[in-house]
Scaffold this active site. Structure first.
Site, PDB file in Angstrom:
ATOM      1  N   GLU A   1       0.850  -1.187   0.000  1.00  0.00           N
ATOM      2  CA  GLU A   1       0.000   0.000   0.000  1.00  0.00           C
ATOM      3  C   GLU A   1       0.889   1.242   0.000  1.00  0.00           C
ATOM      4  OE1 GLU A   1      -2.123   0.560   3.851  1.00  0.00           O
ATOM      5  OE2 GLU A   1      -1.303  -1.404   4.323  1.00  0.00           O
TER       6      GLU A   1
ATOM      7  N   CYS B   1      -3.509  -3.612   4.528  1.00  0.00           N
ATOM      8  CA  CYS B   1      -2.630  -4.642   5.101  1.00  0.00           C
ATOM      9  C   CYS B   1      -3.107  -6.060   4.812  1.00  0.00           C
ATOM     10  CB  CYS B   1      -2.482  -4.425   6.606  1.00  0.00           C
ATOM     11  SG  CYS B   1      -1.855  -2.791   6.991  1.00  0.00           S
TER      12      CYS B   1
ATOM     13  N   HIS C   1      -2.265  -9.981  12.309  1.00  0.00           N
ATOM     14  CA  HIS C   1      -1.709  -8.758  11.717  1.00  0.00           C
ATOM     15  C   HIS C   1      -1.320  -7.858  12.896  1.00  0.00           C
ATOM     16  CE1 HIS C   1      -1.171  -5.043   9.712  1.00  0.00           C
ATOM     17  NE2 HIS C   1      -2.330  -4.529  10.084  1.00  0.00           N
TER      18      HIS C   1
HETATM   19  N1  COA Z   1       1.709   2.622  30.642  1.00  0.00           N
HETATM   20  C1  COA Z   1       1.088   1.571  30.052  1.00  0.00           C
HETATM   21  N2  COA Z   1       0.117   1.722  29.103  1.00  0.00           N
HETATM   22  C2  COA Z   1      -0.231   2.990  28.763  1.00  0.00           C
HETATM   23  C3  COA Z   1       0.395   4.108  29.346  1.00  0.00           C
HETATM   24  C4  COA Z   1       1.399   3.890  30.334  1.00  0.00           C
HETATM   25  N3  COA Z   1       2.037   4.897  30.913  1.00  0.00           N
HETATM   26  N4  COA Z   1      -0.144   5.218  28.797  1.00  0.00           N
HETATM   27  C5  COA Z   1      -1.100   4.812  27.900  1.00  0.00           C
HETATM   28  N5  COA Z   1      -1.123   3.455  27.883  1.00  0.00           N
HETATM   29  C6  COA Z   1      -1.975   2.600  27.062  1.00  0.00           C
HETATM   30  C7  COA Z   1      -3.412   3.065  26.946  1.00  0.00           C
HETATM   31  O1  COA Z   1      -4.166   2.661  28.056  1.00  0.00           O
HETATM   32  C8  COA Z   1      -3.819   2.394  25.646  1.00  0.00           C
HETATM   33  O2  COA Z   1      -4.073   1.049  25.909  1.00  0.00           O
HETATM   34  P1  COA Z   1      -5.463   0.380  25.397  1.00  0.00           P
HETATM   35  O3  COA Z   1      -5.420   0.411  23.897  1.00  0.00           O
HETATM   36  O4  COA Z   1      -5.417  -0.989  25.959  1.00  0.00           O
HETATM   37  O5  COA Z   1      -6.568   1.226  25.937  1.00  0.00           O
HETATM   38  C9  COA Z   1      -2.535   2.443  24.809  1.00  0.00           C
HETATM   39  O6  COA Z   1      -1.462   2.668  25.732  1.00  0.00           O
HETATM   40  C10 COA Z   1      -2.500   3.561  23.785  1.00  0.00           C
HETATM   41  O7  COA Z   1      -2.848   4.735  24.431  1.00  0.00           O
HETATM   42  P2  COA Z   1      -3.848   5.777  23.765  1.00  0.00           P
HETATM   43  O8  COA Z   1      -4.101   6.884  24.701  1.00  0.00           O
HETATM   44  O9  COA Z   1      -5.022   5.039  23.193  1.00  0.00           O
HETATM   45  O10 COA Z   1      -2.896   6.273  22.586  1.00  0.00           O
HETATM   46  P3  COA Z   1      -3.162   7.259  21.390  1.00  0.00           P
HETATM   47  O11 COA Z   1      -4.418   8.012  21.523  1.00  0.00           O
HETATM   48  O12 COA Z   1      -1.908   8.030  21.232  1.00  0.00           O
HETATM   49  O13 COA Z   1      -3.345   6.278  20.104  1.00  0.00           O
HETATM   50  C11 COA Z   1      -3.079   4.489  18.560  1.00  0.00           C
HETATM   51  C12 COA Z   1      -2.773   5.008  19.968  1.00  0.00           C
HETATM   52  C13 COA Z   1      -2.566   3.063  18.438  1.00  0.00           C
HETATM   53  C14 COA Z   1      -4.579   4.476  18.323  1.00  0.00           C
HETATM   54  C15 COA Z   1      -2.358   5.380  17.540  1.00  0.00           C
HETATM   55  O14 COA Z   1      -0.984   5.172  17.680  1.00  0.00           O
HETATM   56  C16 COA Z   1      -2.767   5.127  16.115  1.00  0.00           C
HETATM   57  O15 COA Z   1      -3.679   5.740  15.612  1.00  0.00           O
HETATM   58  N6  COA Z   1      -2.045   4.217  15.408  1.00  0.00           N
HETATM   59  C17 COA Z   1      -2.370   3.825  14.104  1.00  0.00           C
HETATM   60  C18 COA Z   1      -3.560   2.900  14.122  1.00  0.00           C
HETATM   61  C19 COA Z   1      -3.368   1.723  13.269  1.00  0.00           C
HETATM   62  O16 COA Z   1      -2.306   1.167  13.217  1.00  0.00           O
HETATM   63  N7  COA Z   1      -4.440   1.352  12.579  1.00  0.00           N
HETATM   64  C20 COA Z   1      -4.388   0.261  11.708  1.00  0.00           C
HETATM   65  C21 COA Z   1      -5.006  -0.900  12.358  1.00  0.00           C
HETATM   66  S1  COA Z   1      -4.820  -2.198  11.255  1.00  0.00           S
END
Ligand code: COA
Length: 400
Positions: free
Chosen positions: A79, A111, A233
């Protein structure tokens, strides 16, 4: 006739960023990246690499002269393609010195693309049993500097040979697929970074897993005890863990222990490299094969493939007696340990220096140790180079 994955090879950048340091630079708690997202290092793809060169660097780790003679179809799933018309597979076939009497195409569905490639290859081999198909899963996962998706970037390529009597994994007949038109992640034409609704994407991934997993169990009558490992994945490894937890709901303790342990082996390389987009599931398979001491012939492995947009498939394969031979004696733990750490500011510079096809210019590649590299765009044509007439896969290890 058994058909499946005969060999598997992998290549990524020689550079990475430590996720703790990225977290500090972004004013985040490092445990958010290390535990919450499940990533310890992130591959930084230099401007001298793209999907074509990474694919070539992965493929030469496994291809023998006999393979080159038998390959009659190259399926390139990506992609992050480098042209809207010409398939990356055509550039690749030339770089690898494959014969001209072949088919070479590019496949896209986020993906999920590589899984579609494997299923297509399987049908092709069923009709042409003496032929091998080279399936490539290659991507450069770019969300952008200082975006929520940034800690889930990465890049690399997995090359797989699909053939009859495979050495690694014989695919089973049953599989379940699910497709729905949603906007969780996409990359509009002209944009070099993905647009993503991260939380929505996470939820749809898990819903699609439940859908295909349950449908698979209903169709086959299998239960958890029939699986030695479940692979996912892994855009970031915590997401696969969440899907595994869904599968383990109401599980017997012995199933929970076995599948949780094997998941740790299966996510290790992904946590060290980051997101490969369509290659992530297959990097996880490689990680299991290289790192688990429990993998043995006859075991059933489940594979969950998800591509945003969105499409998912759950399918299975049986580990074959010669699966170690299919890894072509490459020590990926050593290769990953040889990589160089770079600072967050150096990663940001490299991120901005990538040349996309409408830009003209030269790329500095002197410090890139890979056998194949990209040297720039001239007259809208991408220029690919190789080190020596017949580049050796070991050049990378020596030069890095
Ligand atoms: N210690 C441990 N865990 C922690 C933490 C800490 N200090 N601080 C945050 N976390 C955890 C959160 O609780 C959350 O866990 P959960 O998913 O079990 O609820 C995780 O870390 C991520 O935190 P979050 O606040 O949701 O992060 P974010 O708003 O920055 O976004 C993603 C995280 C993954 C959504 C973001 O990186 C993203 O958009 N990635 C791309 C998505 C993707 O790959 N999509 C394709 C799917 S195929």
């Amino acid at each position: 006739m058994k058909i499946g994955i005969n060999k598997i090879g992998f290549s990524t950048s020689h550079l990475y960023v430590d996720m703790k340091k990225l977290a500090f630079a972004r004013n985040e708690d490092p445990n958010k990246y290390l535990i919450g997202i499940g990533q310890s290092k992130m591959a930084v793809v230099p401007p001298s690499q793209d999907v074509v060169t990474m694919a070539a660097n992965a493929a030469i780790r496994i291809l023998t002269k006999e393979d080159r003679d038998r390959i009659s179809f190259v399926i390139f799933a990506t992609e992050s393609g480098i042209d809207n018309s010409k398939a990356a597979a055509v550039y690749l076939a030339h770089l690898l010195g494959l014969k001209n009497e072949i088919r070479a195409i590019e496949l896209k569905q986020a993906c999920y693309g590589a899984t579609a490639g494997i299923q297509l290859a399987r049908g092709f081999v069923a009709l042409n049993p003496e032929n091998e198909v080279l399936v490539i899963a290659a991507d450069n996962a770019r969300y952008g500097i200082n975006t929520p998706g940034e800690p889930t970037q990465g890049g690399g390529a997995v090359a797989m040979l699909i053939s009859q009597n495979p050495q690694i994994l014989a695919l089973e007949e049953d599989s379940t697929a699910f497709t729905q038109d949603i906007m969780d992640f996409w990359r509009p034409l002209g944009k070099t970074e993905a647009v993503v609704d991260g939380k929505y994407s996470k939820n749809t991934y898990l819903e699609f897993f439940e859908e295909t997993w349950q449908a698979y169990l209903d169709k086959t009558g299998y239960s958890l005890s029939d699986f030695a490992a479940l692979l996912f994945h892994l855009p970031y490894t915590k997401l696969g863990l969440k899907a595994l937890q869904i599968a383990l709901k109401d599980a017997q303790p012995s199933d929970t222990v076995r599948l949780a342990q094997e998941f740790e082996h299966a996510r290790f390389f992904n946590s060290e490299v980051g997101n490969l987009y369509t290659g992530s599931l297959y990097l996880s398979l490689l990680s299991l094969l290289c790192n688990s001491e429990k993998t043995k012939a006859g075991q059933r492995i489940g594979l969950f493939s998800y591509g945003s947009g969105a499409e998912a498939e759950f399918y299975t394969g049986i580990i074959q007696p010669d699966f170690k031979k299919g890894l072509a004696k490459v020590d990926y733990n050593r290769i990953l340990n040889l990589r160089k750490e770079i600072s967050v500011s150096d990663y940001e510079q490299l991120f901005k220096q990538h040349l996309f096809s409408v830009q003209e210019g030269a790329i500095s590649y002197k410090e890139d140790p890979a056998p194949f590299f990209f040297s720039g765009v001239h007259d809208f044509k991408r220029q690919y180079e190789k080190r020596g007439k017949k580049p050796s896969p070991n050049i990378w290890d020596k030069n890095v």
